[in-house]
Scaffold this motif. Structure first.
Motif, PDB file in Angstrom:
ATOM      1  N   ILE A   1       0.698  -1.127   0.198  1.00  0.00           N
ATOM      2  CA  ILE A   1      -0.332   0.124   0.045  1.00  0.00           C
ATOM      3  C   ILE A   1       1.188   1.191   0.142  1.00  0.00           C
ATOM      4  O   ILE A   1       1.742   1.514   0.297  1.00  0.00           O
ATOM      5  N   PHE A   2       0.734   2.289  -1.103  1.00  0.00           N
ATOM      6  CA  PHE A   2       0.916   3.482  -0.532  1.00  0.00           C
ATOM      7  C   PHE A   2       0.020   4.571  -0.024  1.00  0.00           C
ATOM      8  O   PHE A   2      -0.694   4.383  -0.463  1.00  0.00           O
ATOM      9  N   GLY A   3       0.801   5.113   0.725  1.00  0.00           N
ATOM     10  CA  GLY A   3       0.659   6.271   1.241  1.00  0.00           C
ATOM     11  C   GLY A   3      -0.689   5.841   2.201  1.00  0.00           C
ATOM     12  O   GLY A   3      -1.385   6.690   2.599  1.00  0.00           O
ATOM     13  N   GLY A   4      -0.160   4.595   3.089  1.00  0.00           N
ATOM     14  CA  GLY A   4      -1.433   4.179   4.317  1.00  0.00           C
ATOM     15  C   GLY A   4      -0.603   4.546   5.529  1.00  0.00           C
ATOM     16  O   GLY A   4       0.217   4.757   5.506  1.00  0.00           O
ATOM     17  N   ARG A   5      -1.883   3.908   5.981  1.00  0.00           N
ATOM     18  CA  ARG A   5      -0.783   3.103   7.646  1.00  0.00           C
ATOM     19  C   ARG A   5      -1.223   2.418   8.416  1.00  0.00           C
ATOM     20  O   ARG A   5      -1.978   2.101   7.755  1.00  0.00           O
ATOM     21  N   LYS A   6      -0.302   2.331   9.070  1.00  0.00           N
ATOM     22  CA  LYS A   6      -0.962   0.780   9.905  1.00  0.00           C
ATOM     23  C   LYS A   6      -1.251   0.270  10.288  1.00  0.00           C
ATOM     24  O   LYS A   6      -3.124   1.664  10.852  1.00  0.00           O
ATOM     25  N   SER A   7      -2.723  -1.011  10.123  1.00  0.00           N
ATOM     26  CA  SER A   7      -3.830  -0.953  10.574  1.00  0.00           C
ATOM     27  C   SER A   7      -4.021  -1.458  11.917  1.00  0.00           C
ATOM     28  O   SER A   7      -3.420  -1.607  12.316  1.00  0.00           O
ATOM     29  N   LEU A   8      -5.108  -0.916  12.595  1.00  0.00           N
ATOM     30  CA  LEU A   8      -5.070  -0.790  14.223  1.00  0.00           C
ATOM     31  C   LEU A   8      -5.819  -2.764  13.655  1.00  0.00           C
ATOM     32  O   LEU A   8      -6.656  -3.625  13.295  1.00  0.00           O
ATOM     33  N   PRO A   9      -5.895  -3.752  15.044  1.00  0.00           N
ATOM     34  CA  PRO A   9      -5.969  -4.673  15.445  1.00  0.00           C
ATOM     35  C   PRO A   9      -7.303  -4.970  14.966  1.00  0.00           C
ATOM     36  O   PRO A   9      -8.379  -4.430  15.242  1.00  0.00           O
ATOM     37  N   ASN A  10      -8.148  -5.950  14.265  1.00  0.00           N
ATOM     38  CA  ASN A  10      -9.647  -5.983  14.481  1.00  0.00           C
ATOM     39  C   ASN A  10      -9.648  -5.228  13.320  1.00  0.00           C
ATOM     40  O   ASN A  10     -11.749  -5.501  13.158  1.00  0.00           O
ATOM     41  N   ALA A  11      -9.490  -4.362  12.469  1.00  0.00           N
ATOM     42  CA  ALA A  11      -9.873  -3.240  11.250  1.00  0.00           C
ATOM     43  C   ALA A  11     -10.042  -3.996  10.188  1.00  0.00           C
ATOM     44  O   ALA A  11     -11.367  -3.780   9.403  1.00  0.00           O
ATOM     45  N   HIS A  12      -9.497  -5.187  10.079  1.00  0.00           N
ATOM     46  CA  HIS A  12     -10.001  -6.402   8.326  1.00  0.00           C
ATOM     47  C   HIS A  12     -10.267  -7.206   8.507  1.00  0.00           C
ATOM     48  O   HIS A  12      -9.077  -7.967   7.866  1.00  0.00           O
ATOM     49  N   SER A 135      -6.578  -2.082   1.244  1.00  0.00           N
ATOM     50  CA  SER A 135      -5.317  -3.136   2.767  1.00  0.00           C
ATOM     51  C   SER A 135      -4.782  -4.037   2.282  1.00  0.00           C
ATOM     52  O   SER A 135      -4.884  -4.568   1.567  1.00  0.00           O
ATOM     53  N   GLY A 136      -3.720  -4.349   2.539  1.00  0.00           N
ATOM     54  CA  GLY A 136      -2.133  -5.048   2.297  1.00  0.00           C
ATOM     55  C   GLY A 136      -1.130  -5.134   2.454  1.00  0.00           C
ATOM     56  O   GLY A 136      -0.869  -3.788   3.346  1.00  0.00           O
ATOM     57  N   TYR A 137      -0.753  -6.551   2.312  1.00  0.00           N
ATOM     58  CA  TYR A 137       0.858  -5.951   3.493  1.00  0.00           C
ATOM     59  C   TYR A 137       1.807  -6.032   1.819  1.00  0.00           C
ATOM     60  O   TYR A 137       3.339  -6.608   1.633  1.00  0.00           O
ATOM     61  N   GLY A 138       1.247  -5.253   0.628  1.00  0.00           N
ATOM     62  CA  GLY A 138       2.278  -4.891  -0.079  1.00  0.00           C
ATOM     63  C   GLY A 138       2.911  -3.912  -0.491  1.00  0.00           C
ATOM     64  O   GLY A 138       3.353  -2.971   0.805  1.00  0.00           O
ATOM     65  N   VAL A 139       4.114  -3.684  -1.016  1.00  0.00           N
ATOM     66  CA  VAL A 139       4.771  -3.092  -1.198  1.00  0.00           C
ATOM     67  C   VAL A 139       4.851  -1.217  -1.140  1.00  0.00           C
ATOM     68  O   VAL A 139       3.632  -1.053  -1.036  1.00  0.00           O
ATOM     69  N   THR A 140       5.248  -0.718  -1.062  1.00  0.00           N
ATOM     70  CA  THR A 140       5.013   1.158   0.169  1.00  0.00           C
ATOM     71  C   THR A 140       5.902   1.852  -1.043  1.00  0.00           C
ATOM     72  O   THR A 140       6.801   1.277  -1.829  1.00  0.00           O
ATOM     73  N   GLU A 141       5.817   2.499  -0.757  1.00  0.00           N
ATOM     74  CA  GLU A 141       6.484   3.942  -1.107  1.00  0.00           C
ATOM     75  C   GLU A 141       7.790   4.052  -0.447  1.00  0.00           C
ATOM     76  O   GLU A 141       8.787   4.970  -1.192  1.00  0.00           O
ATOM     77  N   LYS A 142       8.148   3.296   0.566  1.00  0.00           N
ATOM     78  CA  LYS A 142       9.222   3.720   1.865  1.00  0.00           C
ATOM     79  C   LYS A 142      10.300   2.802   0.603  1.00  0.00           C
ATOM     80  O   LYS A 142      11.507   3.207   1.167  1.00  0.00           O
ATOM     81  N   ASN A 143       9.931   1.316   0.417  1.00  0.00           N
ATOM     82  CA  ASN A 143      10.557   0.573  -0.430  1.00  0.00           C
ATOM     83  C   ASN A 143      10.328  -0.765  -1.565  1.00  0.00           C
ATOM     84  O   ASN A 143       9.082  -0.781  -1.342  1.00  0.00           O
ATOM     85  N   ASP A 144      11.169  -1.376  -1.950  1.00  0.00           N
ATOM     86  CA  ASP A 144      10.336  -2.342  -3.116  1.00  0.00           C
ATOM     87  C   ASP A 144       9.867  -3.478  -1.911  1.00  0.00           C
ATOM     88  O   ASP A 144      10.502  -4.483  -3.317  1.00  0.00           O
ATOM     89  N   THR A 145       9.928  -3.505  -0.928  1.00  0.00           N
ATOM     90  CA  THR A 145      10.137  -5.362  -0.416  1.00  0.00           C
ATOM     91  C   THR A 145       8.158  -5.235   0.261  1.00  0.00           C
ATOM     92  O   THR A 145       7.736  -4.263   0.183  1.00  0.00           O
ATOM     93  N   VAL A 146       8.094  -5.991  -0.086  1.00  0.00           N
ATOM     94  CA  VAL A 146       6.592  -6.027   0.947  1.00  0.00           C
ATOM     95  C   VAL A 146       6.222  -6.113   2.216  1.00  0.00           C
ATOM     96  O   VAL A 146       7.909  -5.883   3.227  1.00  0.00           O
ATOM     97  N   SER A 147       5.715  -5.388   2.980  1.00  0.00           N
ATOM     98  CA  SER A 147       5.129  -4.945   4.249  1.00  0.00           C
ATOM     99  C   SER A 147       4.560  -5.975   5.364  1.00  0.00           C
ATOM    100  O   SER A 147       3.520  -6.064   5.760  1.00  0.00           O
ATOM    101  N   ASP A 188      -2.027   4.424  -2.956  1.00  0.00           N
ATOM    102  CA  ASP A 188      -2.902   3.263  -4.240  1.00  0.00           C
ATOM    103  C   ASP A 188      -2.416   2.260  -3.612  1.00  0.00           C
ATOM    104  O   ASP A 188      -1.610   1.398  -2.280  1.00  0.00           O
ATOM    105  N   SER A 189      -2.400   0.958  -4.767  1.00  0.00           N
ATOM    106  CA  SER A 189      -2.436  -0.609  -3.860  1.00  0.00           C
ATOM    107  C   SER A 189      -1.125  -0.832  -4.303  1.00  0.00           C
ATOM    108  O   SER A 189      -1.013  -0.364  -5.785  1.00  0.00           O
ATOM    109  N   SER A 217       2.502   0.400 -12.644  1.00  0.00           N
ATOM    110  CA  SER A 217       3.600   1.028 -11.683  1.00  0.00           C
ATOM    111  C   SER A 217       2.670   1.368 -10.496  1.00  0.00           C
ATOM    112  O   SER A 217       1.186   1.260 -10.227  1.00  0.00           O
ATOM    113  N   CYS A 218       2.519   2.165  -9.234  1.00  0.00           N
ATOM    114  CA  CYS A 218       1.665   2.533  -7.868  1.00  0.00           C
ATOM    115  C   CYS A 218       2.131   3.753  -7.813  1.00  0.00           C
ATOM    116  O   CYS A 218       3.363   4.538  -7.748  1.00  0.00           O
ATOM    117  N   GLY A 219       1.103   4.240  -7.789  1.00  0.00           N
ATOM    118  CA  GLY A 219       0.975   6.106  -6.743  1.00  0.00           C
ATOM    119  C   GLY A 219       1.151   6.858  -7.838  1.00  0.00           C
ATOM    120  O   GLY A 219       2.092   8.034  -7.078  1.00  0.00           O
TER     121      GLY A 219
END
Ligand code: 4AZ
Length: 249
Positions: A1-12, A135-147, A188-189, A217-219
């Motif tokens: 997820i590009f431009g996302g935030r940490k999900s709260l427990p039980n949010a998804h 929501s997801g564990y995908g690549v972020t704007e910070k680096n090229d690996t899954v989160s 973006d995803s 691409s993303c974002g």
């Protein structure tokens, strides 16, 4: 997820991590795609996430892939059903949807808990401009690996007409797809989010409206994320679910 935030427990609680390893190998499973729980034994994912040569393990109930958590449930896949009109071209992924039937353990699949719960389905559509959640564990704007940390972001549904304009995706878009995000980019995803949920809320109920599918691409500006349009596949989903009842009974 590009431009996302940490999900709260039980949010998804419908969010799954699909973890893969080569068939018959003893390698550790690694996260490859997302998925969405729609029933205790059924998950929706993207067709492009399903590969005949890989064994799939499903992780439910967590928000961090690297943390041991008693709330996590791990399940195996009994059978994958890829949409018969799924097509992959250089331009786009068409009908990019699949159903995974989970293997029961002691007569049950996923157990409903605070952190594991199915999302709903609807034939209804949502108005353009509706704010929905990815929501997801995908690549972020910070680096090229899954989160390892589950992330989420709000995205807006963008009209088909707008997305089919020449400066966006033109005729690469069809009615099996939804376009969502922001034309200015940033949120973006991305890779590794594929197969995961685009959820829209109506009357306090969360509906799976899209499945993360593709995008340029993303974002990037004028390249919002493309999602499989779940409400277009309701009849197919019901058909597969009913058909698989008659297989064992
Ligand atoms: C991918 O490679 C992918 N920005 C997923 C989503 C998007 C782009 C690429 C949407 O799986």
């Amino acid at each position: 997820i590009f431009g996302g935030r940490k999900s709260l427990p039980n949010a998804h609680p419908w969010q799954a991590s699909l973890q893969f390893r080569p068939l018959g190998s003893n390698e550790t499973f690694s996260h490859g795609c997302g998925g969405t729980l729609i029933d205790s034994c059924w998950l929706i994912t993207a067709a492009h996430c399903v590969n005949e040569n890989e064994e799939i393990r499903v992780e439910l109930g967590g928000t961090n892939l690297e943390k041991d958590d008693t709330a996590k449930q791990f399940l195996e896949v009994e059978k994958a059903f890829v949409h018969e009109n799924y097509t992959e071209t250089n331009e786009a992924l068409y009908n990019d949807i699949a159903l995974l039937k989970l293997k029961a353990k002691n007569g049950r699949c996923a157990l409903e808990t605070d952190s594991v719960r199915a999302a709903c389905l609807t034939r209804d559509s949502f108005p353009d401009g509706t704010q929905c959640t990815i929501s997801g564990y995908g690549v972020t704007e910070k680096n090229d690996t899954v989160s390892p940390q589950l992330l989420d972001a709000k995205v807006l549904l963008i009209s088909q007409r707008r997305c089919m304009s020449r400066n966006i995706y033109g005729n690469r878009m069809d009615d099996s797809m939804i376009c969502a995000g922001y034309l200015q980019g940033k949120t973006d995803s991305c890779q590794g989010d594929s197969g995961g949920p685009l959820v829209c809320k109506k009357d306090e109920t969360h509906y799976l409206h899209g499945v993360v599918s593709w995008g340029d691409s993303c974002g990037i500006k004028n390249k919002p994320g493309i999602y499989a349009r779940v409400n277009k596949f309701i009849d197919w989903l019901h058909f597969v679910l009913r058909e698989s009842l008659s297989e064992t009974n």
